[in-house]
Design a protein around this motif. Structure first.
Motif, PDB file in Angstrom:
ATOM      1  N   SER A 128       0.829  -1.206   0.000  1.00 35.20           N
ATOM      2  CA  SER A 128       0.000   0.000   0.000  1.00 35.20           C
ATOM      3  C   SER A 128       0.866   1.260   0.000  1.00 35.20           C
ATOM      4  N   GLN A 129       1.957   1.238   0.771  1.00 26.19           N
ATOM      5  CA  GLN A 129       2.853   2.390   0.792  1.00 26.19           C
ATOM      6  C   GLN A 129       3.537   2.585  -0.566  1.00 26.19           C
ATOM      7  N   VAL A 130       3.898   1.456  -1.220  1.00 27.28           N
ATOM      8  CA  VAL A 130       4.517   1.540  -2.543  1.00 27.28           C
ATOM      9  C   VAL A 130       3.554   2.167  -3.545  1.00 27.28           C
ATOM     10  N   VAL A 131       2.300   1.728  -3.528  1.00 23.66           N
ATOM     11  CA  VAL A 131       1.300   2.270  -4.452  1.00 23.66           C
ATOM     12  C   VAL A 131       1.117   3.765  -4.216  1.00 23.66           C
ATOM     13  N   GLN A 132       1.071   4.148  -2.949  1.00 22.51           N
ATOM     14  CA  GLN A 132       0.913   5.578  -2.650  1.00 22.51           C
ATOM     15  C   GLN A 132       2.112   6.378  -3.148  1.00 22.51           C
ATOM     16  N   THR A 133       3.316   5.818  -2.971  1.00 19.86           N
ATOM     17  CA  THR A 133       4.518   6.512  -3.443  1.00 19.86           C
ATOM     18  C   THR A 133       4.520   6.646  -4.958  1.00 19.86           C
ATOM     19  N   ASP A 149      17.587   6.405  -2.450  1.00 18.37           N
ATOM     20  CA  ASP A 149      16.435   5.489  -2.390  1.00 18.37           C
ATOM     21  C   ASP A 149      15.493   5.725  -3.548  1.00 18.37           C
ATOM     22  N   ALA A 150      16.090   5.973  -4.712  1.00 12.11           N
ATOM     23  CA  ALA A 150      15.289   6.380  -5.869  1.00 12.11           C
ATOM     24  C   ALA A 150      14.352   5.274  -6.310  1.00 12.11           C
ATOM     25  N   SER A 151      13.201   5.701  -6.787  1.00  7.76           N
ATOM     26  CA  SER A 151      12.275   4.783  -7.433  1.00  7.76           C
ATOM     27  C   SER A 151      12.816   4.450  -8.807  1.00  7.76           C
ATOM     28  N   ILE A 152      12.077   3.617  -9.562  1.00  2.00           N
ATOM     29  CA  ILE A 152      12.505   3.310 -10.938  1.00  2.00           C
ATOM     30  C   ILE A 152      11.634   4.125 -11.891  1.00  2.00           C
ATOM     31  N   TYR A 153      12.316   4.651 -12.928  1.00  3.76           N
ATOM     32  CA  TYR A 153      11.637   5.537 -13.877  1.00  3.76           C
ATOM     33  C   TYR A 153      12.004   5.102 -15.288  1.00  3.76           C
ATOM     34  N   LEU A 154      11.071   5.322 -16.194  1.00  5.63           N
ATOM     35  CA  LEU A 154      11.338   5.102 -17.611  1.00  5.63           C
ATOM     36  C   LEU A 154      10.327   5.917 -18.424  1.00  5.63           C
ATOM     37  N   LEU A 155      10.882   6.758 -19.336  1.00  9.04           N
ATOM     38  CA  LEU A 155      10.030   7.565 -20.221  1.00  9.04           C
ATOM     39  C   LEU A 155      10.364   7.163 -21.652  1.00  9.04           C
ATOM     40  N   VAL A 156       9.349   6.723 -22.417  1.00  8.44           N
ATOM     41  CA  VAL A 156       9.543   6.302 -23.803  1.00  8.44           C
ATOM     42  C   VAL A 156       8.615   7.103 -24.697  1.00  8.44           C
ATOM     43  N   GLY A 214       7.862   3.101 -10.745  1.00 10.82           N
ATOM     44  CA  GLY A 214       7.716   1.935  -9.864  1.00 10.82           C
ATOM     45  C   GLY A 214       8.582   2.023  -8.614  1.00 10.82           C
ATOM     46  N   ARG A 215       8.451   0.995  -7.818  1.00 12.08           N
ATOM     47  CA  ARG A 215       9.216   0.952  -6.571  1.00 12.08           C
ATOM     48  C   ARG A 215       9.802  -0.441  -6.421  1.00 12.08           C
ATOM     49  N   ASP A 216      11.093  -0.479  -6.176  1.00  8.88           N
ATOM     50  CA  ASP A 216      11.785  -1.755  -6.043  1.00  8.88           C
ATOM     51  C   ASP A 216      11.256  -2.503  -4.809  1.00  8.88           C
ATOM     52  N   LEU A 217      11.108  -3.839  -4.956  1.00  6.90           N
ATOM     53  CA  LEU A 217      10.588  -4.677  -3.870  1.00  6.90           C
ATOM     54  C   LEU A 217      11.691  -5.385  -3.093  1.00  6.90           C
ATOM     55  N   GLY A 218      12.920  -4.934  -3.235  1.00  4.49           N
ATOM     56  CA  GLY A 218      14.022  -5.612  -2.552  1.00  4.49           C
ATOM     57  C   GLY A 218      13.867  -5.636  -1.037  1.00  4.49           C
TER      58      GLY A 218
END
Length: 481
Positions: free
Chosen positions: A44-49, A81-88, A148-152
């Motif tokens: 839930s915290q990941v989705v909010q982020t 603690d960066a999230s993952i990003y990709l712009l295409v 997105g947010r890494d699940l590590g």
């Protein structure tokens, strides 16, 4: 039965299995509950982020276009603690991002739903495959934005919980093994010792006693109570043997005398006077035998009586005064005297009739056996509180009883007069002892210097009485047998 089968059937093994099942189930439920709820909370915290990141980047796209989004992604990707990003772009060409490899099918649908995916990411040691929760959002102009947010961290936390569960299960098994060892080696060994001793006792050795460890646990209390019961049974069995021996001695003589007398009068009787004299003597012997059996029955009834039957508060002073008034003339006729001393409070809890029986038996014993060498008998009856109990004492100034004989004189048919020339049957003190035990007290014989002092202790009125004795429903009149 094999050793393994015996182990499987023991209570210790069953308790250990139950222990493992209960603690494993509870531990598994607790860890799974924590893991599931923690995972849901982190998701839930990941989705909010992710939603917050997409919202911020969408606003920057509206204000500054693609250049503003690219600059913002580059700035954000440099955070620790960066999230993952990709712009295409509309053709699927990567414009900016911190993802080195991504399944192509991921960008085919920009439905806005959060999905779980694997991706490649370049780190210091090279490219590694990771897992993340991502959401794809389509911007105007055909651009697609993946955030997105890494699940590590979440996966590491799940691994920690799984390791904790395995460690806890191992600990539970070890604790169950320790419990089995303790129960089988300590508790079951004590049970086996009790069973072995019981087998020996059942084969006739009543002198054996159950082992007592001395630590005061429930097994010690059980063993102590059973030992008291065995001691009581042994005493009863020994008493039965003594009674049988004494009956054979004390009853055989009068029965033989009766038979001889009848045979003699039948053979040599000449007139009615001879027959009448023989019948009168036989009746007298029969009455003596009846009195013996009455005394035995009275003792048996007292020993079989419930400790609470017929018990009530009463005035001990009144009972003593009644008995003293009854026997004072008898004592005076013997040139003796009877003295009474009763201290207040004198209300006790017990059977009034049985206590009166005790006083009667003790007074008559003095009249029979407590006469001093010179003068008449002197009887002192005293009642006084002592250590929370009321002690009733009857003493005399006669020859007394030597120390070794005081323990055995309370047995049935025990008479210190080996010649049996004095009256009595050796049952008076036996009845007094039974009555004392019924009232939770003890019969004590002490040296009065000179004479004998006999005392029993009674519960004061209002106090709870304890007793392991028994009693009778018929409290007949006393005799000093």
């Amino acid at each position: 039965m094999t050793r393994l089968t015996r182990i499987l059937r023991t209570t210790a093994f069953k308790l250990s299995l139950l222990y493992i099942a209960i603690f494993t189930g509870l531990s598994g439920f607790l860890l799974i509950y924590i893991s599931r709820n923690t995972t849901e909370l982190m998701a839930s915290q990941v989705v909010q982020t992710v939603d917050a990141e997409i919202s911020g980047l969408s606003e920057e796209y509206v204000r500054g276009g693609v250049r503003a989004v690219v600059e913002s992604i580059e700035r954000r990707a440099r955070r620790p603690d960066a999230s993952i990003y990709l712009l295409v772009d509309f053709a699927g060409n990567s414009i900016v991002g911190n993802i080195s490899r991504l399944p192509t099918v991921v960008l085919d649908e920009a439905d806005g739903d959060v999905r779980r995916m694997k991706y490649g990411r370049v780190e210091a040691g090279g490219e590694v495959e990771r897992e993340a929760l991502v959401r794809i959002f389509e911007l105007r102009g055909g651009f697609r934005l993946l955030v997105g947010r890494d699940l590590g961290e979440q996966l590491r936390f799940s691994a920690i919980l799984s390791g904790a569960l395995r460690f806890w299960l191992i600990a539970v098994v070890l604790m169950a093994g320790a419990t089995w060892f303790f129960v089988s080696r300590r508790v079951m060994k004590r049970i086996d010792d009790i069973a072995a001793t019981s087998q020996t006792i059942m084969h006739g050795d009543l002198s054996r006693r159950l082992p007592v460890a001395g630590n005061g646990d429930e097994f010690d209390r059980l063993a102590t109570n059973l030992n008291d019961m065995l001691e009581r049974i042994e005493l009863l069995m020994q008493g039965m043997k003594d009674v049988t021996d004494n009956i054979a001695h004390d009853l055989k003589t009068p029965l033989t005398r009766m038979r001889t007398r009848v045979e003699t009068v039948l053979r040599e009787g000449k007139d009615q006077a001879d027959y009448r004299a023989a019948l009168e003597a036989t009746i007298e012997d029969s009455d003596n035998l009846i009195r013996i059996f009455d005394a035995l029955l009275r003792i048996a009834r007292v020993e079989a009586m419930s400790p609470e039957a017929g018990m009530e508060p009463f005035d001990l002073k009144a009972v003593i005064n009644e008995m003293a008034e009854l026997y004072a003339p008898v004592v005076e006729d013997e040139d003796g005297r009877l003295e009474v001393t009763v201290e207040e409070p004198a209300r006790v809890f017990g059977s009034r009739d049985l206590i009166a029986q005790c006083v009667v038996n003790l007074v008559e014993n003095v009249l029979k056996y407590g006469r001093p060498e010179e003068g008449g008998p002197v009887i002192l009856i005293k009642a006084a509180p002592e250590a929370g109990r009321m002690v009733l004492t009857v003493s005399d100034t006669g020859p007394g009883i030597s120390g070794p004989d005081r323990d055995r004189v309370t047995g049935r048919f025990v008479r210190l007069d080996e010649s049996r020339t004095k009256p009595g049957y050796g049952l008076g003190l036996s009845l007094v002892r039974a009555i004392a035990r019924l009232h939770g007290g003890t019969l004590r014989l002490q040296d009065a210097a000179p004479g004998l002092k006999v005392s029993i202790d009674l519960a004061l009125a209002g106090e709870k009485k304890t007793s392991n004795g028994k009693g009778v429903a018929d409290h007949g009149s006393g005799n000093g047998s």
